[in-house]
Design an enzyme around this catalytic site. Structure first.
Site, PDB file in Angstrom:
ATOM      1  CB  THR A  44      -0.935  -0.020   1.238  1.00  0.00           C
ATOM      2  OG1 THR A  44      -1.783  -1.146   1.105  1.00  0.00           O
ATOM      3  CG2 THR A  44      -1.768   1.224   1.351  1.00  0.00           C
ATOM      4  CB  THR A  48       0.573  -3.483   6.434  1.00  0.00           C
ATOM      5  OG1 THR A  48      -0.721  -3.498   5.840  1.00  0.00           O
ATOM      6  CG2 THR A  48       1.196  -2.117   6.321  1.00  0.00           C
TER       7      THR A  48
END
Ligand code: ASP
Length: 354
Positions: free
Chosen positions: A42, A122
């Site tokens: 991301t 993540t």
């Protein structure tokens, strides 16, 4: 008098520009070099709208673009950008892990490099961080970071996380502490940090022992150290490996099924991590299949699906003890353990030590 003053002024300006020049040159030599190895996620993701924090595309921006978007990095370190992969971390696999770890060891052997930052999605960041914690062969800082909001979002956390990660990687105080995870003003240890929330910015928590420290005004403040061994203190050498032994995770739940274990064995798993209920308990429904897997030479390790806490010895449940590692980290250690030995006692010792 006027001329005299002008002369002094010229001399002062000349002197000050020499001093500034010297200061800049001094700063230049004082600035440590940090290599940023990008893998996607991301932090490198983009969306059509600046309000979007879901439904974006991870792994779009390059390493150089990430660095260029944070001019403040320039004051902290000389940053070298390198693209190792550009994927969402759900698609991280053993091949990319090995490639990344080998490259980090290579980069850290360069005398002029002070530390490494890995940018990562993540979702599985903690698995990569723990893998690196076991296979990096250097005391120089290795810091893994990511972001919960894509680069295009209002309030994107990537730029600040990248700046903090490079700051920690450039800090002599971060040496010898094992691989670190830096996000959201916190410094965590690769072994204990875990993603706890699918959406929230403060998703990374330390499952035990707390954080190692935090960043205050961009200054790393360390409060504790890691007790378990890591990096240069492990026997894991991945320099000649091009694959890792297959290890699967089987989840425990009410009314669970032994055939999940049979399937892992049928697919040539060399190890199985049980994400057991509570403190790694196994139901009567799966016990015969677990015992059968062990008889066939598969190494079984018990962990807890709660994600924290220790798994105690219990004669009722077959399998080695995964200490307080969550299932996904126990899988990482079991893969590496199986590259060194098949011996159950030696593997148990590794789970107690790393
Ligand atoms: N799905 C993304 C990934 O892990 C999530 C993130 O980076 O935050 O790559």
């Amino acid at each position: 008098m006027k001329v005299f003053n002008a002369g002094i002024a010229v001399a002062l300006i000349a002197l000050s520009s020499i001093t500034t020049g010297l200061a800049q040159a001094g700063q230049e030599t004082a600035r440590p070099t940090v290599a940023v190895l990008a893998t996607g996620g991301t932090i490198a993701g983009t969306a059509a709208q600046d309000t979007q924090t879901t439904g974006y595309k991870p792994g779009v921006l390059t390493a150089s673009a990430l660095i260029a978007s944070v001019p403040a990095l320039d004051k902290v370190a000389r940053v070298q950008a390198e693209q190792v992969a550009n994927v969402g971390s759900d698609n991280m696999d053993n091949q990319v892990l090995l490639k990344l770890a080998k490259r980090i060891n290579e980069v850290l052997r360069q005398d002029d490099v002070s530390g490494v930052v890995v940018t990562h999605g993540t979702d599985t960041l903690e698995e990569t961080a723990y893998f690196l914690n076991l296979v990096v062969k250097s005391d120089k800082p290795v810091v893994v970071t990511g972001a919960m909001r894509p680069a295009t979002a209002i309030g994107a956390d990537g730029p600040s996380n990248l700046l903090q990660a490079v700051t920690v990687a450039a800090s002599p105080e971060a040496r010898g502490r094992g691989v670190l995870v830096v996000l959201n003003d916190r410094i965590g240890a690769a072994r204990t940090i875990t993603k706890t929330n699918a959406n929230a910015l403060d998703t990374f928590k330390s499952s035990s022992g707390g954080y190692l420290g935090s960043l205050v005004n961009q200054r790393p403040v360390f409060e504790s150290t890691v007790g378990k061994r890591h990096t240069t203190q492990t026997p894991f050498d991945i320099s000649k490996l091009d694959s890792l032994p297959k290890v699967d995770i089987v989840y425990g739940y009410q009314n669970d099924n032994g055939y999940m274990y049979d399937a892992a064995v049928a697919h040539q798993a060399k190890g199985i991590v049980i994400a057991g209920v509570g403190a790694g308990s196994e139901s009567n429904f799966v016990l015969p299949a677990v015992r059968k897997a062990i008889e066939q030479g598969v190494v079984v390790v018990r962990s807890s699906r709660t994600g924290s806490g220790y798994v105690p010895a219990d004669e009722a449940y077959p399998g080695l003890l995964g200490d307080d590692l969550n299932p996904q980290k126990a899988r990482i250690l079991l893969m590496l353990a199986l590259t060194v030995t098949q011996d159950q006692a030696a593997i148990q010792d590794m789970f107690d030590t790393y």
